[in-house]
Design a protein around this motif. Structure first.
Motif, PDB file in Angstrom:
ATOM      1  N   ALA A 148       0.839  -1.200   0.000  1.00 42.29           N
ATOM      2  CA  ALA A 148       0.000   0.000   0.000  1.00 42.29           C
ATOM      3  C   ALA A 148       0.874   1.251   0.000  1.00 42.29           C
ATOM      4  CB  ALA A 148      -0.908   0.003   1.230  1.00 42.29           C
ATOM      5  N   GLU A 149       0.514   2.187  -0.830  1.00 36.40           N
ATOM      6  CA  GLU A 149       1.251   3.450  -0.884  1.00 36.40           C
ATOM      7  C   GLU A 149       0.966   4.274   0.357  1.00 36.40           C
ATOM      8  OE1 GLU A 149       1.121   5.931  -4.309  1.00 36.40           O
ATOM      9  OE2 GLU A 149       0.902   4.217  -5.630  1.00 36.40           O
ATOM     10  N   GLY A 150       2.003   4.864   0.919  1.00 39.32           N
ATOM     11  CA  GLY A 150       1.845   5.735   2.077  1.00 39.32           C
ATOM     12  C   GLY A 150       1.713   5.002   3.400  1.00 39.32           C
ATOM     13  N   LEU A 151       1.829   3.677   3.387  1.00 43.25           N
ATOM     14  CA  LEU A 151       1.733   2.924   4.629  1.00 43.25           C
ATOM     15  C   LEU A 151       3.060   2.240   4.959  1.00 43.25           C
ATOM     16  CD1 LEU A 151      -1.792   1.290   4.318  1.00 43.25           C
ATOM     17  CD2 LEU A 151      -1.145   3.320   5.591  1.00 43.25           C
ATOM     18  N   GLY A 152       4.146   2.910   4.653  1.00 41.48           N
ATOM     19  CA  GLY A 152       5.474   2.371   4.937  1.00 41.48           C
ATOM     20  C   GLY A 152       5.724   2.189   6.415  1.00 41.48           C
ATOM     21  N   TYR A 153       5.000   2.954   7.247  1.00 46.08           N
ATOM     22  CA  TYR A 153       5.176   2.811   8.696  1.00 46.08           C
ATOM     23  C   TYR A 153       4.719   1.430   9.165  1.00 46.08           C
ATOM     24  CZ  TYR A 153       0.162   3.815   9.045  1.00 46.08           C
ATOM     25  OH  TYR A 153      -1.192   3.776   8.915  1.00 46.08           O
ATOM     26  N   LEU A 154       3.806   0.787   8.434  1.00 53.52           N
ATOM     27  CA  LEU A 154       3.400  -0.571   8.795  1.00 53.52           C
ATOM     28  C   LEU A 154       4.549  -1.554   8.602  1.00 53.52           C
ATOM     29  CD1 LEU A 154      -0.231  -0.907   7.443  1.00 53.52           C
ATOM     30  CD2 LEU A 154       0.518  -0.629   9.798  1.00 53.52           C
ATOM     31  N   LEU A 155       5.370  -1.322   7.586  1.00 52.60           N
ATOM     32  CA  LEU A 155       6.545  -2.153   7.386  1.00 52.60           C
ATOM     33  C   LEU A 155       7.502  -1.996   8.561  1.00 52.60           C
ATOM     34  CD1 LEU A 155       8.297  -4.012   5.657  1.00 52.60           C
ATOM     35  CD2 LEU A 155       9.162  -1.975   4.508  1.00 52.60           C
ATOM     36  N   VAL A 156       7.696  -0.781   9.006  1.00 50.68           N
ATOM     37  CA  VAL A 156       8.582  -0.528  10.148  1.00 50.68           C
ATOM     38  C   VAL A 156       8.024  -1.187  11.406  1.00 50.68           C
ATOM     39  CG1 VAL A 156       9.566   1.273  11.613  1.00 50.68           C
ATOM     40  CG2 VAL A 156       9.457   1.594   9.143  1.00 50.68           C
ATOM     41  N   ILE A 157       6.723  -1.066  11.633  1.00 48.67           N
ATOM     42  CA  ILE A 157       6.098  -1.692  12.795  1.00 48.67           C
ATOM     43  C   ILE A 157       6.246  -3.209  12.719  1.00 48.67           C
ATOM     44  CG2 ILE A 157       3.894  -2.125  13.942  1.00 48.67           C
ATOM     45  CD1 ILE A 157       3.088   0.733  13.180  1.00 48.67           C
ATOM     46  N   GLY A 158       6.076  -3.784  11.538  1.00 47.31           N
ATOM     47  CA  GLY A 158       6.244  -5.223  11.358  1.00 47.31           C
ATOM     48  C   GLY A 158       7.655  -5.686  11.678  1.00 47.31           C
ATOM     49  N   VAL A 159       8.645  -4.919  11.253  1.00 48.37           N
ATOM     50  CA  VAL A 159      10.040  -5.264  11.544  1.00 48.37           C
ATOM     51  C   VAL A 159      10.308  -5.173  13.039  1.00 48.37           C
ATOM     52  CG1 VAL A 159      12.424  -4.512  11.205  1.00 48.37           C
ATOM     53  CG2 VAL A 159      10.877  -4.652   9.257  1.00 48.37           C
ATOM     54  N   VAL A 160       9.776  -4.140  13.692  1.00 48.35           N
ATOM     55  CA  VAL A 160       9.968  -3.980  15.138  1.00 48.35           C
ATOM     56  C   VAL A 160       9.301  -5.128  15.898  1.00 48.35           C
ATOM     57  CG1 VAL A 160       9.376  -2.531  17.120  1.00 48.35           C
ATOM     58  CG2 VAL A 160      10.286  -1.496  15.038  1.00 48.35           C
ATOM     59  N   VAL A 161       8.096  -5.504  15.495  1.00 46.08           N
ATOM     60  CA  VAL A 161       7.398  -6.620  16.148  1.00 46.08           C
ATOM     61  C   VAL A 161       8.179  -7.913  15.957  1.00 46.08           C
ATOM     62  CG1 VAL A 161       5.327  -8.069  16.036  1.00 46.08           C
ATOM     63  CG2 VAL A 161       5.110  -5.594  16.051  1.00 46.08           C
ATOM     64  N   LEU A 162       8.700  -8.148  14.772  1.00 45.41           N
ATOM     65  CA  LEU A 162       9.474  -9.349  14.511  1.00 45.41           C
ATOM     66  C   LEU A 162      10.755  -9.370  15.351  1.00 45.41           C
ATOM     67  CD1 LEU A 162       9.753 -11.950  12.864  1.00 45.41           C
ATOM     68  CD2 LEU A 162      10.987 -10.617  11.154  1.00 45.41           C
ATOM     69  N   ALA A 163      11.452  -8.248  15.430  1.00 44.26           N
ATOM     70  CA  ALA A 163      12.687  -8.191  16.215  1.00 44.26           C
ATOM     71  C   ALA A 163      12.406  -8.406  17.703  1.00 44.26           C
ATOM     72  CB  ALA A 163      13.383  -6.847  15.997  1.00 44.26           C
ATOM     73  N   ALA A 164      11.336  -7.795  18.208  1.00 45.17           N
ATOM     74  CA  ALA A 164      10.984  -7.981  19.618  1.00 45.17           C
ATOM     75  C   ALA A 164      10.588  -9.424  19.893  1.00 45.17           C
ATOM     76  CB  ALA A 164       9.851  -7.033  20.000  1.00 45.17           C
ATOM     77  N   ASP A 165       9.870 -10.023  18.976  1.00 49.27           N
ATOM     78  CA  ASP A 165       9.435 -11.406  19.141  1.00 49.27           C
ATOM     79  C   ASP A 165      10.629 -12.356  19.163  1.00 49.27           C
ATOM     80  OD1 ASP A 165       7.551 -13.489  19.357  1.00 49.27           O
ATOM     81  OD2 ASP A 165       7.652 -13.821  17.197  1.00 49.27           O
ATOM     82  N   VAL A 166      11.568 -12.160  18.275  1.00 50.83           N
ATOM     83  CA  VAL A 166      12.759 -13.012  18.246  1.00 50.83           C
ATOM     84  C   VAL A 166      13.584 -12.821  19.518  1.00 50.83           C
ATOM     85  CG1 VAL A 166      14.961 -13.384  17.050  1.00 50.83           C
ATOM     86  CG2 VAL A 166      12.847 -13.186  15.750  1.00 50.83           C
ATOM     87  N   ALA A 167      13.681 -11.594  20.007  1.00 50.44           N
ATOM     88  CA  ALA A 167      14.435 -11.339  21.235  1.00 50.44           C
ATOM     89  C   ALA A 167      13.787 -12.026  22.438  1.00 50.44           C
ATOM     90  CB  ALA A 167      14.545  -9.833  21.475  1.00 50.44           C
ATOM     91  N   VAL A 168      12.481 -11.912  22.568  1.00 50.10           N
ATOM     92  CA  VAL A 168      11.779 -12.538  23.689  1.00 50.10           C
ATOM     93  C   VAL A 168      11.875 -14.052  23.597  1.00 50.10           C
ATOM     94  CG1 VAL A 168       9.495 -12.903  24.700  1.00 50.10           C
ATOM     95  CG2 VAL A 168      10.231 -10.606  24.093  1.00 50.10           C
ATOM     96  N   ALA A 169      11.731 -14.595  22.400  1.00 56.81           N
ATOM     97  CA  ALA A 169      11.816 -16.043  22.226  1.00 56.81           C
ATOM     98  C   ALA A 169      13.214 -16.559  22.549  1.00 56.81           C
ATOM     99  CB  ALA A 169      11.427 -16.422  20.808  1.00 56.81           C
TER     100      ALA A 169
END
Length: 56
Positions: A21-42
């Motif tokens: 989606a155009e203009g929703l690049g912040y969702l990509l950033v949020i997805g990367v942050v969620v993935l990084a936090a999830d891997v760290a907690v795991a």
């Protein structure tokens, strides 16, 4: 384990929507942050579990 897989799926979904989606690049950033936090907690949970083996 279910929570880990659920958060990975959410991160992937947010990443795909953020790229597609155009203009929703912040969702990509949020997805990367969620993935990084999830891997760290795991990794913390798995390292604690591995350290509980008793030596006989």
């Amino acid at each position: 384990m279910v929570l880990f897989l659920l958060l990975v799926l959410v991160a992937v979904f947010l990443g795909i929507v953020g790229v597609a989606a155009e203009g929703l690049g912040y969702l990509l950033v949020i997805g990367v942050v969620v993935l990084a936090a999830d891997v760290a907690v795991a990794s913390v949970r798995w390292s604690r579990r591995a350290g509980r083996h008793s030596i006989r």
